[in-house]
Enzyme design. Structure first.
Site, short mmCIF file in Angstrom:
data_model
loop_
_atom_site.label_atom_id
_atom_site.label_comp_id
_atom_site.label_asym_id
_atom_site.label_seq_id
_atom_site.Cartn_x
_atom_site.Cartn_y
_atom_site.Cartn_z
N ARG A 51 5.33 20.46 13.44
CA ARG A 51 5.53 21.71 14.19
C ARG A 51 6.83 22.36 13.71
NH1 ARG A 51 8.01 21.29 18.74
NH2 ARG A 51 6.76 19.59 19.58
N TYR A 103 -2.26 48.12 17.76
CA TYR A 103 -3.39 47.19 17.93
C TYR A 103 -3.57 46.86 19.41
CZ TYR A 103 -6.13 42.93 17.33
OH TYR A 103 -7.10 41.98 17.41
N LYS A 200 -6.29 39.38 7.92
CA LYS A 200 -6.85 40.56 7.26
C LYS A 200 -6.60 40.47 5.75
CE LYS A 200 -7.47 41.37 11.63
NZ LYS A 200 -6.58 42.17 12.46
C1 LIG Z 1 -5.99 41.96 13.80
C2 LIG Z 1 -4.67 42.57 14.05
C3 LIG Z 1 -3.70 41.92 14.84
C4 LIG Z 1 -3.99 40.61 15.54
O1 LIG Z 1 -4.11 39.57 14.62
P1 LIG Z 1 -5.02 38.25 14.87
O2 LIG Z 1 -4.87 37.53 13.58
O3 LIG Z 1 -6.41 38.74 15.15
O4 LIG Z 1 -4.44 37.54 16.03
C5 LIG Z 1 -2.46 42.53 14.97
N1 LIG Z 1 -2.18 43.70 14.40
C6 LIG Z 1 -3.10 44.37 13.65
C7 LIG Z 1 -2.73 45.67 13.03
C8 LIG Z 1 -4.36 43.83 13.46
O5 LIG Z 1 -5.26 44.50 12.73
#
Ligand SMILES: *Cc1c(COP(=O)(O)O)cnc(C)c1O
Length: 386
Positions: A51, A103, A200
């Site tokens: 951790r 978001y 992403k």
């Molecule tokens: C998807 C997303 C998040 C959240 O991320 P996760 O990996 O789904 O927890 C935060 N900010 C933006 C701009 C996103 O597209």
């Protein structure tokens, strides 16, 4: 292993910690271990417990810090865990300004969790810097922005907001998920903290959920390291490996993503069925000049609206290659309906006011052959005409 390079296309492959110095393996090993044997009482190898620190995660963390030109990087189990860690810098009585298009999960964690700890927030139009500055009260401790922001791809001037933040002695946090360090490096423009949903473009293959935080100085690095270890939302060794692997192709992926997006944007703009298009790479888009100044190009996210005589349900149903799904930034093209999917938690009236109409379609342009993507869109548009 020592390597020398100058540019980001090389840094994504050779940056951070390259390979394994013990065996010469060209890839960082997956240290699938929770703990580390101590040579004697009171001594350790530099690693104590995974951790607190893990060599695979550390390799990823040094790589993202280098790519974003920051002082230190931190890897978390999701983008939301990364955002939660950054927001944990604040305390009771503090207030965070967020841009109106952040978001949904960022809004939700502030509204439903941090508010319980008396950390407040206010939603501002960060594209209007003069108005933003007027709204900085003494309890405001940070500004959190996304640019381009989801789903209308509104552009905020990072340097201008950074100047305001510095003047008021508050932090600027930039969620750089949509652009990645290949296209936009907010720390070089004055941001203090950069956040990624690495789920992403950084991971890039829609096969891992992860988050990253990069900070611009040692003091913030110590604070985030403490939060990361204390709150514990760390990224697993295997997932850290997947992100290192994903990052190696970031440059070539982003080139193809954005070339395809630019072509599709022109196709949509010239299509009679399209009522409105949002893409910061088009010269008449909001914030085109600012985006051009601070980012490599318009990115690979496009939102658009079809005219009233097109049936949106039929449009989604007629797509054969482009998949209807949440998320973005993977090699495959995805399409979503913000009003009923990503932004459904926003009340109907507010959605209309900010432009998230029921006809709005958000497209994450993948790296397939662009003619195939355009043919798919063309066919679905034709099928949906009533
Ligand atoms: C998807 C997303 C998040 C959240 O991320 P996760 O990996 O789904 O927890 C935060 N900010 C933006 C701009 C996103 O597209």
């Amino acid at each position: 292993m020592s390597v020398s390079y100058k540019r980001i296309e090389s840094a994504v492959i050779h940056g951070g910690i390259y390979g394994d110095s013990v065996t010469g393996a060209v890839n960082v090993p997956i240290y699938q271990t929770a703990t580390y044997q101590q040579p004697e009482l009171g001594k350790n190898t530099g690693w104590e417990y995974s951790r607190t620190g893990n060599p695979t995660r550390a390799a990823l963390e040094s790589l993202i810090a280098e790519l974003e030109n920051g002082a230190a990087g931190f890897a978390f189990a999701s983008g939301m865990a990364a955002i939660t860690a950054a927001l944990s810098l604040f305390g009771s009585g503090d207030k965070i300004i967020i841009s109106s298009n952040v978001y949904g999960g960022t809004f939700r964690v502030l509204d439903k969790i941090f508010r319980n700890f008396k950390i407040g927030y206010s939603i501002e139009d960060t594209t209007d810097t003069a108005l933003l500055e007027k709204n900085i009260t003494s309890d405001v401790k940070a500004i959190l922005i996304e640019t381009p922001a989801n789903p209308l791809l509104t552009v905020t001037d990072i340097s201008a907001i950074s100047a305001i933040a510095k003047k008021h002695g508050i932090l600027l946090i930039v969620d750089n998920t949509f652009m990645t360090p290949y296209l936009q490096r907010p720390i070089e423009l004055g941001a203090d903290i950069v956040i990624h949903s690495a789920t992403k473009y950084i991971g890039g293959h829609s096969d891992v959920v992860a988050g990253l935080v990069v900070v611009n100085n040692k003091e913030l690095a110590e604070k985030i390291a403490f939060i990361q270890n204390a709150a514990g939302g760390v990224l697993a060794p295997f997932d850290s490996f997947l992100l290192i692997r994903g990052l190696k192709t970031l440059a070539v992926r982003m080139d193809r993503h954005t070339e395809n997006a630019a072509d599709i944007a022109v196709f949509l703009q010239n299509n009679n069925a399209v009522k409105k298009i949002y893409y910061p790479g088009l010269p008449d888009a909001q914030g085109y000049e600012i985006n051009k100044k601070q980012a490599g190009n318009g990115g690979a996210m496009i939102s658009f609206e079809l005219k009233e005589n097109y049936n949106i349900r039929k449009f989604f149903g007629s797509l054969k290659l482009i998949a209807l799904a949440e998320s973005l930034g993977g090699v495959e093209s995805l399409v979503c309906h913000p009003a009923s999917m990503t932004h459904a938690s926003i009340p109907y009236e507010t959605r209309q006011k900010i432009g998230i109409t029921d006809g709005l379609i958000r497209l994450s342009v993948g790296i397939e052959n662009v003619s195939d993507l355009i043919a798919d869109l063309e066919n679905a548009i034709a099928e949906s005409e009533e």
